[in-house]
Design a protein around this motif. Structure first.
Motif, PDB file in Angstrom:
ATOM      1  N   ALA A 180       0.852  -1.187   0.000  1.00  0.00           N
ATOM      2  CA  ALA A 180       0.000   0.000   0.000  1.00  0.00           C
ATOM      3  C   ALA A 180       0.884   1.232   0.000  1.00  0.00           C
ATOM      4  O   ALA A 180       1.653   1.441   0.942  1.00  0.00           O
ATOM      5  CB  ALA A 180      -0.933   0.001   1.209  1.00  0.00           C
ATOM      6  N   GLY A 181       0.801   2.025  -1.046  1.00  0.00           N
ATOM      7  CA  GLY A 181       1.510   3.291  -1.110  1.00  0.00           C
ATOM      8  C   GLY A 181       0.571   4.411  -0.693  1.00  0.00           C
ATOM      9  O   GLY A 181      -0.448   4.640  -1.364  1.00  0.00           O
ATOM     10  N   ILE A 182       0.882   5.069   0.408  1.00  0.00           N
ATOM     11  CA  ILE A 182       0.045   6.164   0.918  1.00  0.00           C
ATOM     12  C   ILE A 182       0.717   7.478   0.516  1.00  0.00           C
ATOM     13  O   ILE A 182       1.799   7.805   1.005  1.00  0.00           O
ATOM     14  CB  ILE A 182      -0.115   6.097   2.450  1.00  0.00           C
ATOM     15  CG1 ILE A 182      -0.441   4.668   2.914  1.00  0.00           C
ATOM     16  CG2 ILE A 182      -1.182   7.088   2.900  1.00  0.00           C
ATOM     17  CD1 ILE A 182      -1.720   4.089   2.344  1.00  0.00           C
ATOM     18  N   SER A 183       0.110   8.197  -0.401  1.00  0.00           N
ATOM     19  CA  SER A 183       0.700   9.430  -0.954  1.00  0.00           C
ATOM     20  C   SER A 183       2.068   9.188  -1.586  1.00  0.00           C
ATOM     21  O   SER A 183       3.022   9.931  -1.325  1.00  0.00           O
ATOM     22  CB  SER A 183       0.813  10.526   0.123  1.00  0.00           C
ATOM     23  OG  SER A 183      -0.394  10.725   0.798  1.00  0.00           O
ATOM     24  N   PRO A 184       2.217   8.169  -2.441  1.00  0.00           N
ATOM     25  CA  PRO A 184       3.519   7.939  -3.079  1.00  0.00           C
ATOM     26  C   PRO A 184       3.843   9.059  -4.058  1.00  0.00           C
ATOM     27  O   PRO A 184       2.944   9.752  -4.554  1.00  0.00           O
ATOM     28  CB  PRO A 184       3.326   6.610  -3.804  1.00  0.00           C
ATOM     29  CG  PRO A 184       1.864   6.582  -4.124  1.00  0.00           C
ATOM     30  CD  PRO A 184       1.191   7.246  -2.942  1.00  0.00           C
ATOM     31  N   LEU A 185       5.120   9.231  -4.346  1.00  0.00           N
ATOM     32  CA  LEU A 185       5.577  10.321  -5.200  1.00  0.00           C
ATOM     33  C   LEU A 185       5.730   9.849  -6.638  1.00  0.00           C
ATOM     34  O   LEU A 185       6.391   8.846  -6.905  1.00  0.00           O
ATOM     35  CB  LEU A 185       6.911  10.862  -4.695  1.00  0.00           C
ATOM     36  CG  LEU A 185       6.893  11.372  -3.249  1.00  0.00           C
ATOM     37  CD1 LEU A 185       8.294  11.775  -2.823  1.00  0.00           C
ATOM     38  CD2 LEU A 185       5.923  12.531  -3.091  1.00  0.00           C
ATOM     39  N   ALA A 186       5.137  10.603  -7.560  1.00  0.00           N
ATOM     40  CA  ALA A 186       5.247  10.251  -8.975  1.00  0.00           C
ATOM     41  C   ALA A 186       6.596  10.662  -9.542  1.00  0.00           C
ATOM     42  O   ALA A 186       7.207   9.941 -10.328  1.00  0.00           O
ATOM     43  CB  ALA A 186       4.115  10.926  -9.764  1.00  0.00           C
ATOM     44  N   SER A 187       7.103  11.824  -9.133  1.00  0.00           N
ATOM     45  CA  SER A 187       8.284  12.391  -9.775  1.00  0.00           C
ATOM     46  C   SER A 187       9.583  11.728  -9.346  1.00  0.00           C
ATOM     47  O   SER A 187      10.578  11.796 -10.059  1.00  0.00           O
ATOM     48  CB  SER A 187       8.371  13.892  -9.472  1.00  0.00           C
ATOM     49  OG  SER A 187       8.420  14.108  -8.078  1.00  0.00           O
ATOM     50  N   LEU A 188       9.602  11.088  -8.171  1.00  0.00           N
ATOM     51  CA  LEU A 188      10.851  10.543  -7.647  1.00  0.00           C
ATOM     52  C   LEU A 188      10.888   9.024  -7.641  1.00  0.00           C
ATOM     53  O   LEU A 188      11.879   8.440  -7.215  1.00  0.00           O
ATOM     54  CB  LEU A 188      11.087  11.051  -6.210  1.00  0.00           C
ATOM     55  CG  LEU A 188      11.177  12.570  -6.059  1.00  0.00           C
ATOM     56  CD1 LEU A 188      11.364  12.929  -4.589  1.00  0.00           C
ATOM     57  CD2 LEU A 188      12.333  13.123  -6.876  1.00  0.00           C
ATOM     58  N   GLY A 189       9.841   8.370  -8.096  1.00  0.00           N
ATOM     59  CA  GLY A 189       9.787   6.923  -7.991  1.00  0.00           C
ATOM     60  C   GLY A 189      10.656   6.184  -8.977  1.00  0.00           C
ATOM     61  O   GLY A 189      11.117   5.084  -8.711  1.00  0.00           O
ATOM     62  N   GLY A 190      10.869   6.755 -10.166  1.00  0.00           N
ATOM     63  CA  GLY A 190      11.621   6.046 -11.181  1.00  0.00           C
ATOM     64  C   GLY A 190      10.913   4.792 -11.644  1.00  0.00           C
ATOM     65  O   GLY A 190      11.541   3.817 -12.051  1.00  0.00           O
ATOM     66  N   TYR A 191       9.574   4.794 -11.568  1.00  0.00           N
ATOM     67  CA  TYR A 191       8.820   3.601 -11.914  1.00  0.00           C
ATOM     68  C   TYR A 191       8.902   3.328 -13.409  1.00  0.00           C
ATOM     69  O   TYR A 191       9.006   4.234 -14.228  1.00  0.00           O
ATOM     70  CB  TYR A 191       7.343   3.756 -11.531  1.00  0.00           C
ATOM     71  CG  TYR A 191       7.101   4.136 -10.097  1.00  0.00           C
ATOM     72  CD1 TYR A 191       7.546   3.329  -9.073  1.00  0.00           C
ATOM     73  CD2 TYR A 191       6.429   5.301  -9.777  1.00  0.00           C
ATOM     74  CE1 TYR A 191       7.324   3.675  -7.751  1.00  0.00           C
ATOM     75  CE2 TYR A 191       6.196   5.655  -8.466  1.00  0.00           C
ATOM     76  CZ  TYR A 191       6.643   4.835  -7.458  1.00  0.00           C
ATOM     77  OH  TYR A 191       6.428   5.187  -6.151  1.00  0.00           O
ATOM     78  N   THR A 192       8.798   2.057 -13.754  1.00  0.00           N
ATOM     79  CA  THR A 192       8.646   1.660 -15.150  1.00  0.00           C
ATOM     80  C   THR A 192       7.374   0.828 -15.251  1.00  0.00           C
ATOM     81  O   THR A 192       6.832   0.372 -14.243  1.00  0.00           O
ATOM     82  CB  THR A 192       9.841   0.810 -15.627  1.00  0.00           C
ATOM     83  OG1 THR A 192       9.851  -0.431 -14.895  1.00  0.00           O
ATOM     84  CG2 THR A 192      11.152   1.537 -15.396  1.00  0.00           C
TER      85      THR A 192
END
Length: 269
Positions: A180-192
């Motif tokens: 569960a991500g509570i208020s996760p960050l879009a700009s710093l995640g480096g998600y793919t």
């Protein structure tokens, strides 16, 4: 007219500076990049079997933070070589474990209220002060639960804590049954796109509509990398663990409890 426009420009500058300051406080001075590359397929069975390749847990007892003093069964541990953080606090017992991760500059007390509530409901809970290696801190907290007999573990993290946990999904050494991500960050995640497409555990993304750091738009941006995630947006501007102490705290707890119920539901149930 000129003075009015100048005052407006100064006000906008102040708002922007406040948002940037908040982002630094939540995310830390150095943004951690989530691991890149394709995600490993993680099914429910492997999640319940535990973690792969993790070292056995070893730590010395440590002093409880004030927020857990007097709580029956609460125990603190200090990891070997951790002089700059890395204190783990566990409370509760049972086969189902929850690891709470604070924001970047947070500590074990940030999630204390939820940790104590879930422990009273029969969960085995760990929260912590960050160590120097943040991914290792999450892994160590998971190993602590495993060493105490917990069979299945869910991760819950606020802001950078949730960002980090979501970014760890491709890691073969970490097999949570749900995140569960509570208020996760879009700009710093480096998600793919691979971060969540082949992960078979439960996923929850929860935030508030007008959070300056993780508003609804940014939350749904994170969801693009985790198409199986349930996205819940509550009213207001509160961030991470603050949401649970605010006017929509009951709704936040219902969403978290529902996520945990699904995470630990019997296979095929």
């Amino acid at each position: 007219m000129f003075k009015r426009e100048s005052r407006r420009a100064l006000a906008m500058t102040a708002v922007l500076a406040l948002a940037l300051t908040g982002a630094t406080a939540c995310a830390g001075r150095t943004a951690e990049k989530a691991p890149q590359g394709s995600a490993m397929a993680e099914n429910r069975r492997s999640a319940e079997e535990g973690t792969v390749g993790m070292r056995e847990f070893s730590a010395a007892p440590d002093r409880l933070p004030s927020c857990f003093r007097g709580v029956r069964g609460a125990t603190a541990y200090r990891l070997p070589g951790s002089s700059d953080g890395g204190r783990l606090v566990t409370v509760g017992t049972g086969p189902h474990g929850v690891v709470f991760a604070p924001i970047s500059w947070g500590d074990a007390c940030e999630w204390a209220a939820e940790a104590k509530r879930l422990a009273a409901d029969g969960y085995h809970v760990v929260t912590f002060d960050w160590g120097a290696d943040r991914r290792r801190t999450v892994s160590d907290a998971t190993r602590l639960l495993r060493s105490r007999g917990t069979k299945s573990v869910a991760w819950v993290g606020g802001c950078m804590g949730g960002t980090l946990m979501l970014g760890m999904l491709p890691d073969r050494t970490a097999r949570p049954a749900g995140v569960a991500g509570i208020s996760p960050l879009a700009s710093l995640g480096g998600y793919t796109a691979g971060n969540g497409t082949s992960y078979d555990g439960e996923l929850l993304l929860l935030g508030t509509a007008d959070d300056p750091l993780s508003d609804e738009g940014r939350l749904r941006e994170v969801a693009h990398s985790f198409p199986k995630a349930e996205v819940k947006v509550l009213p207001g501007t509160l961030h991470a663990a603050e949401i649970f102490a605010g006017p929509h705290g009951d709704a936040a707890r219902r969403n978290l409890d529902g996520f945990l119920d699904r995470t630990f539901a019997p296979a095929g149930g």
